[in-house]
Design a protein around this motif. Structure first.
Motif, PDB file in Angstrom:
ATOM      1  N   ALA A 309      38.757  -6.248  25.688  1.00 56.59           N
ATOM      2  CA  ALA A 309      40.104  -6.838  25.555  1.00 56.59           C
ATOM      3  C   ALA A 309      41.192  -6.070  26.320  1.00 56.59           C
ATOM      4  CB  ALA A 309      40.467  -6.986  24.076  1.00 56.59           C
ATOM      5  N   PRO A 310      41.252  -4.728  26.221  1.00 50.81           N
ATOM      6  CA  PRO A 310      42.323  -4.007  26.912  1.00 50.81           C
ATOM      7  C   PRO A 310      42.340  -4.226  28.418  1.00 50.81           C
ATOM      8  CG  PRO A 310      41.220  -2.563  25.341  1.00 50.81           C
ATOM      9  CD  PRO A 310      40.416  -3.822  25.412  1.00 50.81           C
ATOM     10  N   LYS A 311      41.165  -4.525  29.006  1.00 52.13           N
ATOM     11  CA  LYS A 311      41.109  -4.801  30.446  1.00 52.13           C
ATOM     12  C   LYS A 311      42.019  -5.965  30.820  1.00 52.13           C
ATOM     13  CE  LYS A 311      37.102  -5.267  32.892  1.00 52.13           C
ATOM     14  NZ  LYS A 311      35.647  -5.512  32.966  1.00 52.13           N
ATOM     15  N   TYR A 312      42.239  -6.855  29.853  1.00 54.62           N
ATOM     16  CA  TYR A 312      43.050  -8.050  30.115  1.00 54.62           C
ATOM     17  C   TYR A 312      44.408  -7.956  29.435  1.00 54.62           C
ATOM     18  CZ  TYR A 312      38.709  -9.494  32.040  1.00 54.62           C
ATOM     19  OH  TYR A 312      37.595  -9.518  32.816  1.00 54.62           O
ATOM     20  N   GLY A 313      44.771  -6.741  29.032  1.00 53.00           N
ATOM     21  CA  GLY A 313      46.058  -6.567  28.361  1.00 53.00           C
ATOM     22  C   GLY A 313      46.075  -7.224  26.998  1.00 53.00           C
ATOM     23  N   LEU A 314      44.903  -7.318  26.381  1.00 56.91           N
ATOM     24  CA  LEU A 314      44.803  -7.990  25.082  1.00 56.91           C
ATOM     25  C   LEU A 314      44.279  -7.022  24.026  1.00 56.91           C
ATOM     26  CD1 LEU A 314      43.085 -11.263  26.353  1.00 56.91           C
ATOM     27  CD2 LEU A 314      45.409 -11.120  25.415  1.00 56.91           C
ATOM     28  N   ALA A 315      44.569  -7.320  22.770  1.00 55.85           N
ATOM     29  CA  ALA A 315      43.948  -6.602  21.661  1.00 55.85           C
ATOM     30  C   ALA A 315      43.156  -7.620  20.858  1.00 55.85           C
ATOM     31  CB  ALA A 315      45.001  -5.946  20.781  1.00 55.85           C
ATOM     32  N   CYS A 316      41.930  -7.251  20.497  1.00 57.88           N
ATOM     33  CA  CYS A 316      41.069  -8.165  19.737  1.00 57.88           C
ATOM     34  C   CYS A 316      41.147  -7.787  18.267  1.00 57.88           C
ATOM     35  CB  CYS A 316      39.644  -8.038  20.265  1.00 57.88           C
ATOM     36  SG  CYS A 316      38.487  -9.074  19.386  1.00 57.88           S
ATOM     37  N   LEU A 317      41.595  -8.730  17.430  1.00 55.60           N
ATOM     38  CA  LEU A 317      41.747  -8.469  15.994  1.00 55.60           C
ATOM     39  C   LEU A 317      40.619  -9.153  15.237  1.00 55.60           C
ATOM     40  CD1 LEU A 317      45.570  -9.284  15.736  1.00 55.60           C
ATOM     41  CD2 LEU A 317      44.501  -7.105  16.370  1.00 55.60           C
ATOM     42  N   ILE A 318      39.822  -8.367  14.530  1.00 54.24           N
ATOM     43  CA  ILE A 318      38.666  -8.950  13.838  1.00 54.24           C
ATOM     44  C   ILE A 318      38.887  -9.013  12.333  1.00 54.24           C
ATOM     45  CG2 ILE A 318      36.149  -8.679  13.530  1.00 54.24           C
ATOM     46  CD1 ILE A 318      35.891  -7.816  16.282  1.00 54.24           C
ATOM     47  N   HIS A 319      40.012  -8.468  11.865  1.00 55.49           N
ATOM     48  CA  HIS A 319      40.316  -8.467  10.431  1.00 55.49           C
ATOM     49  C   HIS A 319      40.284  -9.895   9.844  1.00 55.49           C
ATOM     50  CE1 HIS A 319      42.561  -7.914   6.683  1.00 55.49           C
ATOM     51  NE2 HIS A 319      42.294  -6.621   6.793  1.00 55.49           N
ATOM     52  N   GLU A 320      39.951  -9.993   8.542  1.00 58.07           N
ATOM     53  CA  GLU A 320      39.885 -11.294   7.872  1.00 58.07           C
ATOM     54  C   GLU A 320      41.238 -12.005   7.831  1.00 58.07           C
ATOM     55  OE1 GLU A 320      38.234  -8.670   6.825  1.00 58.07           O
ATOM     56  OE2 GLU A 320      36.194  -9.447   7.000  1.00 58.07           O
ATOM     57  N   LYS A 321      42.326 -11.229   7.824  1.00 57.58           N
ATOM     58  CA  LYS A 321      43.632 -11.886   7.684  1.00 57.58           C
ATOM     59  C   LYS A 321      44.700 -11.095   8.426  1.00 57.58           C
ATOM     60  CE  LYS A 321      45.848 -15.255   5.591  1.00 57.58           C
ATOM     61  NZ  LYS A 321      45.477 -16.666   5.713  1.00 57.58           N
ATOM     62  N   PRO A 322      44.668 -11.159   9.762  1.00 59.37           N
ATOM     63  CA  PRO A 322      45.679 -10.398  10.509  1.00 59.37           C
ATOM     64  C   PRO A 322      47.088 -10.942  10.277  1.00 59.37           C
ATOM     65  CG  PRO A 322      43.922 -11.189  11.952  1.00 59.37           C
ATOM     66  CD  PRO A 322      43.721 -11.846  10.634  1.00 59.37           C
ATOM     67  N   PHE A 323      47.215 -12.252  10.040  1.00 63.44           N
ATOM     68  CA  PHE A 323      48.530 -12.876   9.911  1.00 63.44           C
ATOM     69  C   PHE A 323      48.588 -13.747   8.658  1.00 63.44           C
ATOM     70  CE2 PHE A 323      47.547 -12.336  14.429  1.00 63.44           C
ATOM     71  CZ  PHE A 323      48.607 -11.520  14.807  1.00 63.44           C
ATOM     72  N   ALA A 324      49.611 -13.520   7.843  1.00 63.45           N
ATOM     73  CA  ALA A 324      49.786 -14.388   6.673  1.00 63.45           C
ATOM     74  C   ALA A 324      50.273 -15.750   7.146  1.00 63.45           C
ATOM     75  CB  ALA A 324      50.810 -13.758   5.730  1.00 63.45           C
ATOM     76  N   GLY A 325      49.970 -16.780   6.387  1.00 65.66           N
ATOM     77  CA  GLY A 325      50.535 -18.092   6.686  1.00 65.66           C
ATOM     78  C   GLY A 325      49.755 -18.929   7.684  1.00 65.66           C
TER      79      GLY A 325
END
Ligand code: ADP
Ligand code: MG
Length: 709
Positions: A309-325
């Motif tokens: 992911a960092p190669k593309y300026g991205l972060a990969c989030l694998i958590h079950e709930k990174p964002f509420a809602g």
């Protein structure tokens, strides 16, 4: 940097697939004939490997790795932390005349000894007896980890203590596969099969988020807890349903292709990629494999995504709930069993009602989910998954089985008459446009709300969390089905012994088993409140959170089954219970501390600065001879909100400082006192976000994180 744009046509998969794997082809080419035969025998039949074969394998492995640029090797294992661990050793040994040669012996291949004292053991190994061994798992092929400036030979291993206690997730998985195979083969024999081995297969689908890494680095919560602990709901979320299966953003597609290319080289059979429901959420799924290899490959998939992911300026989030809602992420564990003759034992064939063997195995799984609800619920319980299960986006915390119309109809016939005479078919679907072909229609619709669904020729355990090592839920499922096959198999054996014809005996068993366990079958909407009531009426377990679910791993029945099938001992189970509790407590504690930190050092300073500005603006108006009524009111509200926010921050700070005590008591305290205090603080923080000027808000917002692609 190419900003994620491909500048060349990628290599064809057929040319690169498996080039970094010490696979069958390489083994055959490089090993002496008898060593090759012995190794294959170990891989396919589980025959123990002797040290001379190990020496030959080690030698070939080293030559192959070094020729491919490797300088180091590592025993790669899956400790109870849930992630993988590795310690690298160089192949190189200095010689007396000042040169160095590559060295690697069977001894080093077969056994490694990491300093095991800092891996969780749940009290099974106190630090003064810190010896832990990694043991080569010949059934999962070694591969080369190629990264910037280094190539490392990775050897998949199991991790056990000096006394032979399993300290990892692979050992019980391998043991459960053996146990399940034995029971399944025993049942197959009764049906006249010549199969000698049965393998559990996994096809794990992985959901994840990708966000711009600039945002990621500016969110202490994402960086340290994997999920946002503050963040107001943006004006646009997922309500337009314009993300699911939508066209994949350019930068994301470049990332996916890169991940796939890396994984193909390592022999990981990635098959599908698509957008998921929430904004910036995606999914990747492989073709299924033997449970053990699939588990290793799943871990490699998560690691590769994070690495690329960092190669593309991205972060990969694998958590079950990174964002509420918006929706969280799961990992659907597709599970089946296949024999060594190439048959999928959960494949219904064209006329499932005729297929007694299929019905027998399918019934065993249904019974397993009913009898072992608690165990399966344990296997998916952890702090991250508490945000999903039962939250109307993911399966409820109640275990049930979705069968679909066709199988439900068959099992209803079986229950009534002891046998089924027909199979519902879907017929064909005419789209009404002459030029379009008629489509064969499935006999039933899909169900997205079920935690455990039959999907054609496999079951899909859909309640697994996105961060999870599938080894644990897979092990529990294997043990559950193993016990079920054992019980039903014994019943069948005793009927056959009395001279009952196979068909009659099977039908009788199906009938009583379905009658007894049909309460677990549910084809309706798992999200509805009705189902909660109905499930209670049926007496199904409804363990709403991790703290309620964890003790299920040490019930008398679970301990008896795990010991009987030699998967885990009572001590090993208790250790896992302890570790799960500790992990829960630590997770909540880290989140609480992070919230306090973010409140005091990010949000409050920004809010107070705005309060000052607002105060000055009101004062300036007054000095100029006008009364800013609106300004005064706004200021008063802001001051009130900030005071409440600060008071709640202090409350959470005090709550989190609580001493602890026994892990199970502490977990209850965390759930009942700390988590609610966090929820309250978040609500106040999110209100502040909507008041403080954007330019002064110290954290990237949901609107930015979720929609900048
Ligand atoms: P869906 O969207 O219906 O879940 P996917 O194609 O995304 O379908 O995923 C299906 C998954 O099930 C794939 O990973 C596939 O390899 C897996 N699968 C198919 N057959 C089996 C099997 N016999 N055992 C285990 N997994 C299987
Ligand atoms: Mg699926």
């Amino acid at each position: 940097m190419n900003e994620g744009r491909l500048t060349q046509t990628p290599a064809q998969v057929k040319d690169t697939y498996g080039v970094r794997v010490f696979n069958d082809k390489v083994q055959q080419a490089r090993l002496p004939k008898d060593a090759y035969k012995a190794l294959r025998d170990t891989i396919t039949n589980g025959t123990p490997l002797d040290l001379s074969t190990a020496d030959a394998v080690a030698n070939a492995l080293k030559d192959w790795a070094v020729e491919n640029g490797a300088s180091h090797y590592t025993h790669w294992f899956q400790p109870l932390t849930g992630i993988t661990a590795e310690k690298h050793d160089a192949f190189y040994a200095p010689t007396a005349d000042g040169r160095s040669i590559a060295e690697f012996r069977g001894k080093e291949l077969v056994r490694g000894e990491p300093d095991a004292s800092s891996f969780p053991s749940g009290g099974m190994r106190s630090t003064f007896e810190a010896r832990g061994y990694t043991a080569w798992d010949p059934t999962s092929p070694p591969w080369l980890l190629v990264s910037n400036n280094s190539v490392t030979l990775v050897i998949p291993t199991a991790f056990v203590s000096w006394t032979g206690v399993a300290l990892d997730k692979k050992t019980p998985l391998l043991r459960s596969m053996e146990a399940l195979s034995a029971q399944a083969v025993r049942v197959l024999k009764l049906f006249g099969s010549k199969a000698t081995r049965v393998t559990a297969t996994f096809g794990p689908e992985q959901e994840y988020f990708l966000i711009d890494s600039n945002f990621y680095f500016n969110r202490p919560d994402l960086l340290n807890a994997g999920r946002t602990l503050f963040g107001a709901t943006p004006p646009k979320g997922q309500e337009l349903e314009d993300q699911y299966f939508g066209s994949i953003p350019e930068r994301v597609l470049a990332f996916m292709a890169d991940v796939e290319a890396e994984l193909y080289k390592c022999g990981v059979p990635i098959k599908t990629r698509h957008n998921e429901v929430a904004p910036s959420q995606y999914e990747v799924a492989p073709i299924f494999e033997s449970a053990n290899v699939a588990t290793d490959h799943q871990m490699m998939t998560m690691e590769t995504m994070k690495r690329v992911a960092p190669k593309y300026g991205l972060a990969c989030l694998i958590h079950e709930k990174p964002f509420a809602g918006v929706n969280g992420s799961g990992k659907h564990l597709n599970w089946s069993i296949g024999d060594d003759l190439g048959n999928n034992l959960l494949g219904p064939g064209d006329t499932p009602h005729d297929n007694l063997q299929f019905l027998f195995f399918c019934t065993a799984v249904i019974r397993a989910v009913d009898v072992w609800q608690g165990l399966l619920r344990y296997s998916i319980a952890h702090a991250g998954n508490d945000h999903r299960l039962g939250a109307n986006e993911a399966p409820p915390a109640i275990l049930s089985v979705f069968l679909g119309d066709m199988l439900t109809d068959i099992f209803e016939q079986v229950e009534k008459a002891g046998q089924a005479k027909s199979t519902k078919t879907g017929g064909t679907l005419d789209i009404g446009v002459g030029a379009l072909p008629k489509l064969p229609r499935d006999a039933g619709d899909r169900n997205r709300t079920s935690p455990f669904a039959f999907t054609g020729n496999k079951f899909e355990f859909r309640a697994v969390g996105s961060t999870q090592n599938v080894g644990l839920p897979g092990t529990c499922l294997n043990v559950a089905v193993c016990e079920s096959l054992d019980t039903l198999g014994s019943a069948l054996e005793s009927r056959l012994k009395k001279g009952e014809p196979l068909e009659d005996a099977v039908k009788a068993i199906l009938k009583t088993t379905i009658k007894k366990h049909k309460r677990i079958i549910f084809n309706g909407n798992g999200y509805s409140a009705d189902w909660q009531r109905e499930a209670a009426k049926r007496g199904l377990l409804n363990l709403k959170n991790t703290v309620d679910a964890l003790p299920q791993i040490v019930t008398t029945d679970v301990v008896r089954a795990f010991e009987q099938y030699k998967v885990l001992t009572e001590a090993e189970l208790h250790a896992r219970y302890e570790i799960s509790l500790e992990t829960y407590n630590k997770t909540i504690n880290i989140e609480a501390q992070l919230m306090v930190l973010m409140a005091n050092r990010y949000i409050l300073p920004a809010a107070l600065e705005y309060q000052t500005q607002l105060g000055q603006s009101v004062a300036a108006a007054r000095a100029g001879g006008v009364l800013s009524k609106g300004g005064k009111k706004h200021l008063a509200n802001l001051v009130k909100l900030i005071d409440a926010f600060k008071a709640q921050t202090d409350k959470l700070d005090a709550a989190a400082a609580h001493g602890g005590g026994a892990a199970d008591k502490h977990a209850k305290y965390m759930r009942d006192t700390v988590v609610p205090a966090m929820v309250k603080l978040r609500a106040l923080g999110d209100q502040l976000e909507l008041v403080v000027p954007h330019a002064q808000w110290p954290l990237p917002t949901y609107r930015e994180m979720l929609f900048v692609k």
